[in-house]
Design an enzyme around this catalytic site. Structure first.
Site, PDB file in Angstrom:
ATOM      1  N   CYS A  78       0.831  -1.082  -0.162  1.00 38.02           N
ATOM      2  CA  CYS A  78       0.014  -0.005  -0.070  1.00 38.02           C
ATOM      3  C   CYS A  78       0.859   1.268   0.049  1.00 38.02           C
ATOM      4  CB  CYS A  78      -0.877   0.044   1.204  1.00 38.02           C
ATOM      5  SG  CYS A  78      -1.889   1.388   1.360  1.00 38.02           S
ATOM      6  N   CYS A  84      -0.725   6.258   7.147  1.00 38.72           N
ATOM      7  CA  CYS A  84      -2.022   5.667   7.818  1.00 38.72           C
ATOM      8  C   CYS A  84      -1.802   4.783   8.931  1.00 38.72           C
ATOM      9  CB  CYS A  84      -2.875   5.091   6.555  1.00 38.72           C
ATOM     10  SG  CYS A  84      -4.345   4.089   7.078  1.00 38.72           S
ATOM     11  N   CYS A  87      -3.396  -0.485   9.057  1.00 41.28           N
ATOM     12  CA  CYS A  87      -2.396  -1.516   9.112  1.00 41.28           C
ATOM     13  C   CYS A  87      -1.367  -1.228   9.767  1.00 41.28           C
ATOM     14  CB  CYS A  87      -2.208  -1.935   7.602  1.00 41.28           C
ATOM     15  SG  CYS A  87      -3.595  -2.361   6.537  1.00 41.28           S
ATOM     16  N   CYS A 165      -8.291   1.480  -0.580  1.00 41.14           N
ATOM     17  CA  CYS A 165      -7.745   1.003   0.767  1.00 41.14           C
ATOM     18  C   CYS A 165      -7.543  -0.520   0.173  1.00 41.14           C
ATOM     19  CB  CYS A 165      -8.723   1.272   1.777  1.00 41.14           C
ATOM     20  SG  CYS A 165      -8.158   0.168   3.259  1.00 41.14           S
ATOM     21  N   GLN A 289     -19.273  -8.535  12.258  1.00 39.18           N
ATOM     22  CA  GLN A 289     -17.718  -8.977  12.137  1.00 39.18           C
ATOM     23  C   GLN A 289     -17.424  -8.266  10.700  1.00 39.18           C
ATOM     24  OE1 GLN A 289     -15.717  -9.782  14.130  1.00 39.18           O
ATOM     25  NE2 GLN A 289     -16.933 -11.023  15.500  1.00 39.18           N
ATOM     26  N   TYR A 318     -23.109 -11.081  24.940  1.00 35.94           N
ATOM     27  CA  TYR A 318     -22.635 -10.045  24.062  1.00 35.94           C
ATOM     28  C   TYR A 318     -22.887 -10.489  22.599  1.00 35.94           C
ATOM     29  CZ  TYR A 318     -19.523  -9.051  28.215  1.00 35.94           C
ATOM     30  OH  TYR A 318     -19.391  -9.098  29.436  1.00 35.94           O
ATOM     31  N   GLU A 339     -27.337  -8.762  24.925  1.00 37.88           N
ATOM     32  CA  GLU A 339     -26.878  -7.813  24.122  1.00 37.88           C
ATOM     33  C   GLU A 339     -26.990  -6.253  24.746  1.00 37.88           C
ATOM     34  OE1 GLU A 339     -24.360  -7.190  21.502  1.00 37.88           O
ATOM     35  OE2 GLU A 339     -25.030  -4.850  21.732  1.00 37.88           O
ATOM     36  N   ASP A 387     -18.670 -13.223  24.046  1.00 35.99           N
ATOM     37  CA  ASP A 387     -17.708 -12.554  22.990  1.00 35.99           C
ATOM     38  C   ASP A 387     -17.664 -11.138  23.198  1.00 35.99           C
ATOM     39  OD1 ASP A 387     -16.701 -11.706  20.680  1.00 35.99           O
ATOM     40  OD2 ASP A 387     -18.259 -12.271  19.281  1.00 35.99           O
ATOM     41  N   CYS A 414     -11.359 -10.610  21.395  1.00 37.83           N
ATOM     42  CA  CYS A 414     -10.730  -9.884  20.440  1.00 37.83           C
ATOM     43  C   CYS A 414      -9.525  -9.078  21.167  1.00 37.83           C
ATOM     44  CB  CYS A 414     -11.418  -8.746  19.693  1.00 37.83           C
ATOM     45  SG  CYS A 414     -12.433  -7.666  20.746  1.00 37.83           S
TER      46      CYS A 414
END
Ligand code: SAH
Length: 458
Positions: A78, A84, A87, A165, A289, A318, A339, A387, A414
């Site tokens: 990229c 940026c 990433c 992107c 997701q 969640y 949730e 989650d 995560c």
């Protein structure tokens, strides 16, 4: 002058060996035990660096020259990778990214959770780790009187204009470009963060990977959207995949993207997508997701770990729009999801209907309040799935899990740091972490998702 206990000082130029990579993707060198963080340097490399800043326990340096290059170093494809912040590790080969993520999880489980003897499997990665994101959310601004849309420059609030992107599904990029030129055509002003003036704050584009249905969300400061009808007509004309155009109003001084009110400008309130055989309706503000291909891999793992035989009651904490709940409902007797976002629960209920599941129930509220209440009402789960967002599970929820004693806990996370913290509590309360499976949901970034299985010791 050197400060006491710090072996280097600002502007020193020195050669160092890179030993490790932080979870932000910076190389780590140790000088007499003192850690120097060096963005873009990779483990195994000998590099020349210039010290930028020294704190008490660690410092930062800039990469000047790579003396011995890591065999895992690749040219970041990229062109704006260095500006940026999206990433962090495009300069690391994909195979090495997967190894790094596995190691990161293992290290954090040991350091924070005191968990040493649990198998952390090799990270499940993508065959084609590009153009995977189904959602693009870009801030709008102005430069020299022209509308720009792109990304925030690393560690700043300067918006840099961008036209593509490479981790986005291609059509999302095109959609952002179109909306940008349509907004410019009708003189719509971008929101000015400092003066708190102007109209257009963000444009969010989300596309169902399987269905192709696309939603455009225009996030504006006030209800007013100049030339609304023309804007809608032009979006419909130039972007045939669009099935939903929505306006969200966010009047606050905040860097949170969405405000409280959402209204449909044209088309449907939802777009649809499939994960495996399950069909989902997704509305503007609901969590979904961002990497649908890997989501299937992650949910398959959760299903495998849940090991359902058909007689089980499952709680999905969640639950978002009920994605994991419905995935598990394929094999369970009863599924209860909880949730905090009301729109997500209304999506979840609709999703249960769409798929013809009547053995699934959803509740709005905090998992740490609703599940203890269920427990007090006599609800028991055989399998409990969590989650949570990055901050992990609330202590009250963990306590209730220990009291309810589900046979299995499937922990989807995560954030390895809060995962480790929570596993430690569950381990102390009678569970054993049997295995941990990292799944690469976010190639080219340092983020890593994990699915873990815990079973009761007795
Ligand atoms: N399992 C879903 C969503 C996971 S994201 C999926 O895979 O799609 C985490 C979700 O937790 C978000 O939808 C967020 O709105 C919700 N959330 C955050 N804090 C919460 C809380 N205290 N109680 C219940 N849900 C919460």
């Amino acid at each position: 002058m050197k400060q006491k206990g710090i072996p280097v000082q600002k502007n020193d130029v020195l050669n160092v060996h890179i030993e490790d990579l932080t979870h932000e993707g910076a190389g780590v060198a140790k000088i007499e035990g003192y850690a120097l963080f060096i963005p873009e340097a990779l483990p195994g490399e000998e590099v020349e660096v210039k010290v930028i800043k020294t704190n008490k326990g660690y410092g930062f340096a800039k990469l000047v020259n790579v003396i011995t290059e890591s065999p895992n170093r690749v040219e970041p494809p990229c062109p704006i990778f260095r500006q940026c912040g999206g990433c962090q590790i495009q300069h690391l080969s994909y195979e090495a990214q997967l190894v790094m993520k596995q190691k990161q999880v293992k290290d954090v489980l040991e350091r924070i959770g005191g968990i040493y003897d649990v198998p952390v499997h090799p990270t499940l990665g993508m065959e084609e780790p590009w153009q995977y994101r189904n959602k693009s959310q870009v801030p709008f601004g102005e430069k020299d009187g022209e509308l720009i849309a792109g990304f925030y420059q690393k560690r700043s609030h300067n918006i840099i204009d961008m036209d593509s992107c490479i981790i986005q599904q291609e059509e999302n990029d095109l959609a952002v470009q179109e909306v940008k030129s349509i907004a410019a055509r009708y003189g719509i002003r971008a929101y000015d963060e400092e003066k708190h003036r102007g109209t257009l704050r963000h444009v969010v584009v989300r596309q169902g990977k399987k269905t192709g249905e696309m939603m455009i969300v225009l996030v504006t400061r006030g209800k007013e959207l100049p030339n609304k009808k023309n804007v809608i007509d032009d979006i419909r004309e130039s972007l045939p995949s669009v099935t939903s155009i929505v306006q969200n109003v966010n009047p606050k001084r905040t860097n949170v993207i969405f405000g409280e009110t959402t209204s449909v400008l044209w088309g449907e309130e939802y777009i649809h997508d499939y994960i495996g055989d399950i069909r989902f309706a997704i509305s503007a503000r609901s969590f979904y997701q961002v990497n649908p291909e890997q989501t299937k891999v992650l949910y398959d793992k959760a299903l495998e770990y849940a090991d359902l035989r058909g007689h089980e009651t499952v709680i999905d904490a969640y639950c978002g729009i009920g994605t994991i709940s419905l995935f598990l409902a394929q094999k369970a007797k009863k599924v209860l999801g909880v949730e905090i976002v009301p729109e997500a629960i209304s999506d979840a209920k609709q999703n249960a209907r769409i798929n013809g599941f009547d053995h699934v129930d959803f509740a709005v509220g905090e998992a740490e309040k609703v599940i203890p209440w269920w427990y007090a009402q006599g609800v028991r789960a055989d399998v409990l799935v969590v989650d949570p967002p990055r901050k992990g599970c609330d202590a009250e929820l963990l306590e209730t899990i220990l009291a309810m004693k589900p046979e299995r806990v499937v922990y989807v996370s995560c954030n390895p740091a809060t995962l480790a913290r929570d596993l430690k509590v569950l381990e102390a309360g009678g569970y054993r972490t049997k295995e941990v499976q990292p799944v690469d949901m976010f190639p080219q970034s340092t983020h890593v998702e994990c699915c873990s299985l815990l079973i009761r010791k007795d």
